[in-house]
Design an enzyme around this catalytic site. Sequence first.
Site, PDB file in Angstrom:
ATOM      1  N   ARG A 138       1.043  -5.068  -5.126  1.00 13.37           N
ATOM      2  CA  ARG A 138       1.236  -6.242  -4.262  1.00 13.37           C
ATOM      3  C   ARG A 138       1.415  -7.420  -5.214  1.00 13.37           C
ATOM      4  O   ARG A 138       0.510  -7.732  -5.983  1.00 13.37           O
ATOM      5  CB  ARG A 138       0.016  -6.448  -3.354  1.00 13.37           C
ATOM      6  CG  ARG A 138      -0.125  -5.329  -2.315  1.00 13.37           C
ATOM      7  CD  ARG A 138      -1.150  -5.703  -1.248  1.00 13.37           C
ATOM      8  NE  ARG A 138      -1.042  -4.819  -0.100  1.00 13.37           N
ATOM      9  CZ  ARG A 138      -1.843  -3.779   0.124  1.00 13.37           C
ATOM     10  NH1 ARG A 138      -2.811  -3.501  -0.707  1.00 13.37           N
ATOM     11  NH2 ARG A 138      -1.675  -3.020   1.190  1.00 13.37           N
ATOM     12  N   ARG A 145      -5.908  -2.464   9.400  1.00  9.49           N
ATOM     13  CA  ARG A 145      -6.484  -3.807   9.386  1.00  9.49           C
ATOM     14  C   ARG A 145      -6.109  -4.573  10.648  1.00  9.49           C
ATOM     15  O   ARG A 145      -6.900  -5.242  11.251  1.00  9.49           O
ATOM     16  CB  ARG A 145      -5.930  -4.559   8.179  1.00  9.49           C
ATOM     17  CG  ARG A 145      -6.980  -5.010   7.224  1.00  9.49           C
ATOM     18  CD  ARG A 145      -6.401  -5.808   6.102  1.00  9.49           C
ATOM     19  NE  ARG A 145      -5.100  -5.380   5.662  1.00  9.49           N
ATOM     20  CZ  ARG A 145      -4.718  -5.293   4.397  1.00  9.49           C
ATOM     21  NH1 ARG A 145      -5.563  -5.586   3.449  1.00  9.49           N
ATOM     22  NH2 ARG A 145      -3.497  -4.937   4.065  1.00  9.49           N
ATOM     23  N   ASP A 192       5.344  -4.760   6.123  1.00 12.02           N
ATOM     24  CA  ASP A 192       5.844  -6.069   6.569  1.00 12.02           C
ATOM     25  C   ASP A 192       5.843  -7.130   5.468  1.00 12.02           C
ATOM     26  O   ASP A 192       6.740  -7.973   5.406  1.00 12.02           O
ATOM     27  CB  ASP A 192       5.104  -6.555   7.820  1.00 12.02           C
ATOM     28  CG  ASP A 192       3.593  -6.453   7.696  1.00 12.02           C
ATOM     29  OD1 ASP A 192       3.107  -6.024   6.624  1.00 12.02           O
ATOM     30  OD2 ASP A 192       2.906  -6.803   8.670  1.00 12.02           O
ATOM     31  N   THR A 209       4.411   2.847   5.269  1.00  7.05           N
ATOM     32  CA  THR A 209       3.003   2.440   5.431  1.00  7.05           C
ATOM     33  C   THR A 209       2.329   3.433   6.366  1.00  7.05           C
ATOM     34  O   THR A 209       2.961   3.917   7.308  1.00  7.05           O
ATOM     35  CB  THR A 209       2.874   1.010   6.004  1.00  7.05           C
ATOM     36  OG1 THR A 209       1.530   0.835   6.486  1.00  7.05           O
ATOM     37  CG2 THR A 209       3.809   0.727   7.154  1.00  7.05           C
ATOM     38  N   ASP A 260       0.127   2.653   8.410  1.00  2.84           N
ATOM     39  CA  ASP A 260      -0.385   1.930   9.588  1.00  2.84           C
ATOM     40  C   ASP A 260       0.482   2.021  10.855  1.00  2.84           C
ATOM     41  O   ASP A 260       0.003   1.722  11.940  1.00  2.84           O
ATOM     42  CB  ASP A 260      -0.576   0.448   9.258  1.00  2.84           C
ATOM     43  CG  ASP A 260      -1.717   0.217   8.276  1.00  2.84           C
ATOM     44  OD1 ASP A 260      -2.468   1.167   8.011  1.00  2.84           O
ATOM     45  OD2 ASP A 260      -1.838  -0.910   7.769  1.00  2.84           O
ATOM     46  N   ASP A 271       2.700  -0.011  11.798  1.00  2.00           N
ATOM     47  CA  ASP A 271       2.655  -1.340  12.426  1.00  2.00           C
ATOM     48  C   ASP A 271       3.946  -2.131  12.215  1.00  2.00           C
ATOM     49  O   ASP A 271       3.914  -3.356  12.124  1.00  2.00           O
ATOM     50  CB  ASP A 271       1.462  -2.143  11.876  1.00  2.00           C
ATOM     51  CG  ASP A 271       1.516  -2.311  10.366  1.00  2.00           C
ATOM     52  OD1 ASP A 271       2.331  -1.633   9.720  1.00  2.00           O
ATOM     53  OD2 ASP A 271       0.747  -3.124   9.832  1.00  2.00           O
ATOM     54  N   GLY A 282       0.838  -1.203   0.000  1.00  2.27           N
ATOM     55  CA  GLY A 282       0.000   0.000   0.000  1.00  2.27           C
ATOM     56  C   GLY A 282       0.866   1.243   0.000  1.00  2.27           C
ATOM     57  O   GLY A 282       1.836   1.326   0.748  1.00  2.27           O
TER      58      GLY A 282
HETATM   59  O1  F6P Z   1      -1.429  -1.438   4.865  1.00  2.00           O
HETATM   60  C1  F6P Z   1      -1.886  -0.200   4.536  1.00  2.00           C
HETATM   61  C2  F6P Z   1      -3.362  -0.181   4.290  1.00  2.00           C
HETATM   62  O2  F6P Z   1      -3.701   1.139   3.977  1.00  2.00           O
HETATM   63  C3  F6P Z   1      -4.245  -0.710   5.430  1.00  2.00           C
HETATM   64  O3  F6P Z   1      -4.453   0.199   6.459  1.00  2.00           O
HETATM   65  C4  F6P Z   1      -5.503  -1.078   4.705  1.00  2.00           C
HETATM   66  O4  F6P Z   1      -6.196  -2.049   5.410  1.00  2.00           O
HETATM   67  C5  F6P Z   1      -4.974  -1.612   3.413  1.00  2.00           C
HETATM   68  O5  F6P Z   1      -3.725  -0.996   3.194  1.00  2.00           O
HETATM   69  C6  F6P Z   1      -5.884  -1.387   2.229  1.00  2.00           C
HETATM   70  O6  F6P Z   1      -5.316  -2.010   1.121  1.00  2.00           O
HETATM   71  P1  F6P Z   1      -5.843  -1.856  -0.373  1.00  2.00           P
HETATM   72  O7  F6P Z   1      -5.450  -0.488  -0.842  1.00  2.00           O
HETATM   73  O8  F6P Z   1      -5.133  -2.909  -1.127  1.00  2.00           O
HETATM   74  O9  F6P Z   1      -7.307  -1.999  -0.337  1.00  2.00           O
END
Ligand code: F6P
Length: 328
Positions: A76, A176, A107, A130, A132, A134, A15
């Site tokens: 991804r 998440r 991660d 990120t 997050d 995390d 992301g």
């Molecule tokens: O990991 C970063 C993040 O923004 C999370 O907070 C979220 O759950 C996820 O990516 C959303 O991913 P996508 O853009 O693939 O829907």
Amino acid sequence: MNTEIKKVAVLTSGGDSPGMNAAIRAVVRACAYHQLECVGVYRGLQGLIEGDFKQLDARSVKNLINRGGTFLKSARSKEFRTKEGRQKAYDALRKEKVDALVVIGGDGTFAGAIVFNEEHNFPVVGLPGTIDNDINGTDFTIGYDTALNTVVEAIDKIRDTANSHNRLFLVEVMGRDAGDIALNAGIGAGAEEILIPEQNLGRERLVSSLKRSKKSGKTSSIVVVAEGDQIGKNIFELAKYIEDHLQEYEVRVTVLGHIQRGGAPSCYDRVLASRLGVGAIDALLRGERDVMIGLVHNKVVSVPFTEAIKGTNVIDEELIRVADITSI
Ligand code: F6P
């Protein structure tokens, strides 16, 4: 100084987050400073497999420090999870005569880098990118501060309308598996309740607490809900439950979604990205590999990837206490 490294590739993966451009810029300019060649890889680990490289020099990254997203694009990659995919990526790097790789991501990206190094003994250094926050081994990830500011600004606006109509708003924020955005933005925006994946106190407690605060004279309420919160099946189901059990309020839901991932990076994120980007090239030149560059107590540090991705996210109990006290 590791003189075997003459050419570095940089990519963004997973992301995206505000400040990734600033991080790429810092890596590219640090390469120029140390007279190393630098190539950007488009579309993260997938672009690496496909050999989607572009030569970058100090001027290629002008006017980028203030821009959200990542000009190298991100993805991804399922294929990178396979041995064949990683072999293709290694072949592409060798063909391009790249000696080391800087990956900017979360991660999942670091987990891929560990396996890649095990299989191909290739120097990889990571930067935590990120929203997050995390990742272990760094106090902050690139993009987190900007995301917090985006959330607080949005909730400030929601508060205006919540107040005008005496309503209760559930505001869903990203995260998440991690409650960092919810907890810190919740405190910053003055939320009544903050629901995070790391702590499930149940729906009944939530309703009685909201009842109590209504009785104490509050006319509207903001509940910040992290995406990964476990209390309800989802935020809409939770809203229905609250409306059924708390007649005092009309309930509305706002899902902030991907606006949290966009926008110009905050000054903090620009500086963090710049420090960590320079730190990545310093680490490679010191001969380090398989490490993430992070910031701990305001010092740039190297942390093994295995540490960075270890364990579940730990929430600071003091923050929970502050949220409880200040929302009374
Ligand atoms: O990991 C970063 C993040 O923004 C999370 O907070 C979220 O759950 C996820 O990516 C959303 O991913 P996508 O853009 O693939 O829907």
